[in-house]
Design a protein around this motif. Structure first.
Motif, PDB file in Angstrom:
ATOM      1  N   ASP B 238       0.838  -1.193   0.000  1.00  0.00           N
ATOM      2  CA  ASP B 238       0.000   0.000   0.000  1.00  0.00           C
ATOM      3  C   ASP B 238       0.874   1.244   0.000  1.00  0.00           C
ATOM      4  OD1 ASP B 238       0.439   1.030   2.787  1.00  0.00           O
ATOM      5  OD2 ASP B 238      -0.255  -0.986   3.227  1.00  0.00           O
ATOM      6  N   ASP B 239       0.249   2.385  -0.101  1.00  0.00           N
ATOM      7  CA  ASP B 239       0.997   3.636  -0.237  1.00  0.00           C
ATOM      8  C   ASP B 239       1.833   3.963   0.988  1.00  0.00           C
ATOM      9  OD1 ASP B 239       0.033   4.051  -2.735  1.00  0.00           O
ATOM     10  OD2 ASP B 239      -1.471   5.536  -2.168  1.00  0.00           O
ATOM     11  N   GLU B 240       1.337   3.619   2.146  1.00  0.00           N
ATOM     12  CA  GLU B 240       2.087   4.003   3.335  1.00  0.00           C
ATOM     13  C   GLU B 240       3.391   3.246   3.431  1.00  0.00           C
ATOM     14  OE1 GLU B 240      -0.410   5.102   6.737  1.00  0.00           O
ATOM     15  OE2 GLU B 240      -1.921   4.002   5.600  1.00  0.00           O
ATOM     16  N   VAL B 241       3.309   1.970   3.176  1.00  0.00           N
ATOM     17  CA  VAL B 241       4.540   1.181   3.142  1.00  0.00           C
ATOM     18  C   VAL B 241       5.475   1.757   2.077  1.00  0.00           C
ATOM     19  CG1 VAL B 241       5.474  -1.081   2.534  1.00  0.00           C
ATOM     20  CG2 VAL B 241       3.485  -0.911   4.056  1.00  0.00           C
ATOM     21  N   ALA B 242       4.897   2.158   0.951  1.00  0.00           N
ATOM     22  CA  ALA B 242       5.705   2.720  -0.135  1.00  0.00           C
ATOM     23  C   ALA B 242       6.366   4.027   0.283  1.00  0.00           C
ATOM     24  CB  ALA B 242       4.829   2.933  -1.376  1.00  0.00           C
ATOM     25  N   LEU B 243       5.644   4.848   1.017  1.00  0.00           N
ATOM     26  CA  LEU B 243       6.236   6.097   1.497  1.00  0.00           C
ATOM     27  C   LEU B 243       7.420   5.785   2.408  1.00  0.00           C
ATOM     28  CD1 LEU B 243       2.998   8.164   2.241  1.00  0.00           C
ATOM     29  CD2 LEU B 243       4.600   8.476   0.349  1.00  0.00           C
ATOM     30  N   GLY B 244       7.255   4.752   3.208  1.00  0.00           N
ATOM     31  CA  GLY B 244       8.360   4.324   4.056  1.00  0.00           C
ATOM     32  C   GLY B 244       9.544   3.885   3.214  1.00  0.00           C
ATOM     33  N   ALA B 245       9.258   3.191   2.132  1.00  0.00           N
ATOM     34  CA  ALA B 245      10.327   2.724   1.249  1.00  0.00           C
ATOM     35  C   ALA B 245      11.058   3.904   0.619  1.00  0.00           C
ATOM     36  CB  ALA B 245       9.751   1.808   0.166  1.00  0.00           C
ATOM     37  N   LEU B 246      10.305   4.928   0.224  1.00  0.00           N
ATOM     38  CA  LEU B 246      10.936   6.122  -0.352  1.00  0.00           C
ATOM     39  C   LEU B 246      11.900   6.744   0.648  1.00  0.00           C
ATOM     40  CD1 LEU B 246       8.051   8.033  -2.205  1.00  0.00           C
ATOM     41  CD2 LEU B 246       9.768   6.475  -3.155  1.00  0.00           C
ATOM     42  N   LEU B 247      11.445   6.823   1.895  1.00  0.00           N
ATOM     43  CA  LEU B 247      12.300   7.416   2.920  1.00  0.00           C
ATOM     44  C   LEU B 247      13.550   6.585   3.146  1.00  0.00           C
ATOM     45  CD1 LEU B 247       9.550   8.487   5.465  1.00  0.00           C
ATOM     46  CD2 LEU B 247      10.950   9.986   4.017  1.00  0.00           C
ATOM     47  N   ALA B 248      13.375   5.269   3.124  1.00  0.00           N
ATOM     48  CA  ALA B 248      14.520   4.389   3.330  1.00  0.00           C
ATOM     49  C   ALA B 248      15.534   4.577   2.206  1.00  0.00           C
ATOM     50  CB  ALA B 248      14.045   2.938   3.394  1.00  0.00           C
ATOM     51  N   ALA B 249      15.031   4.657   0.988  1.00  0.00           N
ATOM     52  CA  ALA B 249      15.923   4.858  -0.167  1.00  0.00           C
ATOM     53  C   ALA B 249      16.687   6.160  -0.006  1.00  0.00           C
ATOM     54  CB  ALA B 249      15.101   4.861  -1.459  1.00  0.00           C
ATOM     55  N   GLU B 250      15.970   7.182   0.383  1.00  0.00           N
ATOM     56  CA  GLU B 250      16.618   8.483   0.543  1.00  0.00           C
ATOM     57  C   GLU B 250      17.710   8.410   1.606  1.00  0.00           C
ATOM     58  OE1 GLU B 250      13.964  11.621   1.416  1.00  0.00           O
ATOM     59  OE2 GLU B 250      15.547  13.146   1.431  1.00  0.00           O
ATOM     60  N   GLU B 251      17.372   7.753   2.693  1.00  0.00           N
ATOM     61  CA  GLU B 251      18.351   7.645   3.774  1.00  0.00           C
ATOM     62  C   GLU B 251      19.612   6.926   3.312  1.00  0.00           C
ATOM     63  OE1 GLU B 251      17.329   7.215   7.770  1.00  0.00           O
ATOM     64  OE2 GLU B 251      18.589   5.455   8.096  1.00  0.00           O
ATOM     65  N   THR B 263       6.499   1.331  -5.969  1.00  0.00           N
ATOM     66  CA  THR B 263       5.075   1.592  -6.229  1.00  0.00           C
ATOM     67  C   THR B 263       4.255   1.322  -4.974  1.00  0.00           C
ATOM     68  OG1 THR B 263       4.474  -0.669  -6.874  1.00  0.00           O
ATOM     69  CG2 THR B 263       5.360   0.756  -8.606  1.00  0.00           C
ATOM     70  N   GLY B 264       3.106   1.979  -4.917  1.00  0.00           N
ATOM     71  CA  GLY B 264       2.227   1.812  -3.759  1.00  0.00           C
ATOM     72  C   GLY B 264       0.885   1.210  -4.150  1.00  0.00           C
ATOM     73  N   TRP B 265      -0.089   1.469  -3.330  1.00  0.00           N
ATOM     74  CA  TRP B 265      -1.446   1.006  -3.617  1.00  0.00           C
ATOM     75  C   TRP B 265      -2.408   1.824  -2.782  1.00  0.00           C
ATOM     76  CZ3 TRP B 265      -1.933  -3.607  -6.713  1.00  0.00           C
ATOM     77  CH2 TRP B 265      -3.274  -3.906  -7.071  1.00  0.00           C
ATOM     78  N   ASP B 266      -3.472   2.288  -3.365  1.00  0.00           N
ATOM     79  CA  ASP B 266      -4.566   3.033  -2.713  1.00  0.00           C
ATOM     80  C   ASP B 266      -4.742   4.421  -3.307  1.00  0.00           C
ATOM     81  OD1 ASP B 266      -5.143   1.014  -0.966  1.00  0.00           O
ATOM     82  OD2 ASP B 266      -4.286   1.962   0.815  1.00  0.00           O
ATOM     83  N   ASP B 267      -3.600   5.061  -3.639  1.00  0.00           N
ATOM     84  CA  ASP B 267      -3.616   6.462  -4.041  1.00  0.00           C
ATOM     85  C   ASP B 267      -4.173   7.371  -2.948  1.00  0.00           C
ATOM     86  OD1 ASP B 267      -2.994   8.590  -5.635  1.00  0.00           O
ATOM     87  OD2 ASP B 267      -4.924   8.598  -6.668  1.00  0.00           O
ATOM     88  N   ILE B 268      -3.524   7.310  -1.804  1.00  0.00           N
ATOM     89  CA  ILE B 268      -3.855   8.276  -0.758  1.00  0.00           C
ATOM     90  C   ILE B 268      -3.297   9.630  -1.162  1.00  0.00           C
ATOM     91  CG2 ILE B 268      -3.803   6.488   1.014  1.00  0.00           C
ATOM     92  CD1 ILE B 268      -1.114   7.537   1.921  1.00  0.00           C
ATOM     93  N   MET B 269      -3.736  10.654  -0.504  1.00  0.00           N
ATOM     94  CA  MET B 269      -3.332  11.997  -0.904  1.00  0.00           C
ATOM     95  C   MET B 269      -1.812  12.169  -0.913  1.00  0.00           C
ATOM     96  SD  MET B 269      -4.976  15.527   0.112  1.00  0.00           S
ATOM     97  CE  MET B 269      -6.291  14.912  -0.931  1.00  0.00           C
ATOM     98  N   ALA B 270      -1.152  11.586   0.067  1.00  0.00           N
ATOM     99  CA  ALA B 270       0.296  11.746   0.174  1.00  0.00           C
ATOM    100  C   ALA B 270       1.031  11.115  -1.005  1.00  0.00           C
ATOM    101  CB  ALA B 270       0.798  11.151   1.477  1.00  0.00           C
ATOM    102  N   ALA B 271       0.388  10.203  -1.684  1.00  0.00           N
ATOM    103  CA  ALA B 271       1.048   9.542  -2.810  1.00  0.00           C
ATOM    104  C   ALA B 271       1.361  10.550  -3.906  1.00  0.00           C
ATOM    105  CB  ALA B 271       0.163   8.427  -3.358  1.00  0.00           C
TER     106      ALA B 271
END
Lengths: 331, 331
Positions: B238-251, B263-271
């Motif tokens: 889902d998108d939240e896990v994906a957002l976490g992945a983005l942060l991990a990559a950045e780190e 990629t994520g799933w749901d299309d929440i606003m933060a996506a």
DNA sequence: TGCATTTGTGTAAGCGCTTACATCAGCTCA
DNA sequence: TGAGCTGATGTAAGCGCTTACACAAATGCA
């Protein structure tokens, strides 16, 4: 779900009073009789009708909560804290969202009629309605706003924390500030924060409105602000607006905190994970909900009958988004 | 809040039956009488007791909802859609959160006793309990899981969208994939997504567990994964896990999508606001809630009495996080 | 004008419980 | 052995409504 206490009584060969006593443990019941009753209950899959019980007991065993919306962690965290404690106290939670609704007053009054007490978020209900509810004798806890007569109010500390935050930023040497927040409603949390920072920064800070307290609105407002007349530091009304500001800065190719410092409020989970991590003021959101549930319980059970106005303490959390500041400890 | 229909009747000089009829508009009432009644109601500030009404009507005019938690936009969006429609239909919404609770089954059964119907999120209640509720005749809509007998189920389409997503990624030329999601519960949404992508990518994708579907858990799991054996693309549950992945990559100093696609799933606003913006599958969350409320209404009013299993359509939303892909349209 | 309707209202029986009060065994103890 | 208890149970009165049914008054129509 439609077997009644009469059928249980008949099957167990006792009166409904005995069934009730056996099940609730009120009054004496012979061990043998209890057995019979429990057996019948088991066989018939009996569950006492909540309506019958409530009508007889004269209480709903339910609390209400009125919020504008559920956008972002603030409302949900408070709500979860509230629900958890309410559940612990044997009360269900009935929700009502007011955003975009017509006839809000009717909805709230209707809700009041099906619960023993109500938690209302500051901006979710108009003041006159609150007054009316108080007049009607509704047990009420209002959260995130200044005290009002007849109801409990509950909030986190704002003014002192805002001053501390402002002083911290001033300590960085910044001289031109903006406060990014929604239109200020007198007496609500954001208003207090604004007054707090202004009392320290005076004319060096200007207020900039956002439509709502969301990442999106923060983004839009911050982008306009940063393009137009970039301040050295943006104090945001809450973390979500601040996250929006971070995104706006990034989009404009600005470095945070190098080109502009940004701070939030609440310390939601995303504040820690944002890049840069967000300097913010931690507010105990779950605790607010939990306290509200307990306060309501006191009012409902009659342990207390005079309104109480509680303020929970907050904590300044310094992270990278406000710039290097060696004296402070990072979390 | 404690004036009864008897007092109104006395004041208006009529019987309680007339008061009831005048207020509900059932049965004929002379205009003049109605006037008198309304006047008395006004003066006494009468509101019919919800308990009395419900007991007499034999319905609660309330729906329940059982969710594990309220973390992230998915649950809140569904909840808001549900509450909105329920409110429209004259029903209140009673909530129950199960995460971290003991005696969940009792709590849910208790809830079932105070509402006319129940919306249950897939993982919030154990299967045997669902079966028991069905057996007890509880009107039930279960969301985000595969069909089960006796209850309505409702979900968004997963398999085909997952295949589309997988094919899209394969079209980028990626060859080593990871699926980042929580422990897979057979039949739930995430499980379907996993099966969908695997049916396309076969042995080229490995499943990696996260503790929960949160940014934090996504971050932790992704960091470990990226350090250990970096795949070319991470498909997140889902998108939240994906957002976490983005942060991990950045780190880790990795470029997304240059070094790894996400990629994520749901299309929440933060996506949409994430950097890079997240390629994801849009799922109609509010609509799910709204549909659930309507389905429940059908079951409660008896318009329909056979279970229905509904699947809402989703949409692949291609953004920057999966890499440049000129053929597709960006949103 | 008289009869059949219609209209307006009241009476009372639920809805499913809890609990005060009454009743009645069976005991205790003088 | 009987007065006085205690323990166990039943009876019935609510809790605050809705609504079927009964009935009286007003109306329509021939």
């Amino acid at each position: 779900m439609d077997v009644t206490i009469y059928e249980v009584a008949k099957r167990a060969g006792v009166s409904i009073a005995t069934v009730s006593r056996a099940l609730r443990g009120t009054g004496p019941v012979a061990a043998k009789t209890r057995e019979k009753v429990l057996k019948a209950v088991e066989e018939l899959n009996f569950t006492p009708s909540r309506l019958g019980v409530s009508l007889a007991e004269g209480r709903h065993a339910a609390n209400g909560v009125v919020f504008p919306d559920l956008a972002g962690p603030y409302y949900t965290e408070v709500l979860l804290g509230y629900e958890e404690v309410a559940s612990e106290l044997g009360r269900s939670v009935v929700i009502l969202s007011t955003k975009g609704r017509t006839r809000v007053n009717d909805l709230i009054k209707d809700l009041a009629g099906r619960v023993d007490g109500l938690l209302v978020f500051g901006h979710a209900a108009p003041d006159p309605l609150i007054a009316e509810l108080v007049r009607l004798g509704v047990r009420l806890v209002v959260i995130s706003r200044d005290p009002l007569p007849g109801a409990d109010t509950l909030r986190s500390e704002n003014t002192a924390s805002a001053r501390a935050l402002a002083e911290h930023l001033a300590g960085h040497g910044y001289e031109r500030f903006a406060f990014l927040g929604a239109p200020l409603t007198s007496g609500d949390d954001v208003d207090e924060r604004w007054r707090g920072v202004r009392s320290v920064l005076g004319g060096a800070i200007e207020a900039v409105a956002t439509r709502e307290y969301t990442v999106e609105c923060g983004f839009d407002a911050a982008r306009a602000l940063l393009k137009d007349r970039r301040p050295e530091a943006i104090v945001c009304s809450d973390d979500e607006v601040a996250l929006g500001a971070l995104l706006a800065a990034e989009e404009l190719g600005l470095d945070v905190p190098g080109d502009v410092a940004v701070t939030g409020w609440d310390d939601i989970m995303a504040a820690r994970h944002a890049r840069p991590a967000l300097t913010t003021v931690r507010q105990p959101m779950r605790e607010l909900g939990a306290r509200a549930a307990r306060a309501l319980d006191e009012l409902i059970t009659g342990v207390r009958d005079t309104p109480r106005h509680l303020i929970l303490t907050t904590e300044l959390v310094v992270r990278a988004s406000c710039g290097p500041h060696p004296q402070e400890v990072r979390t």
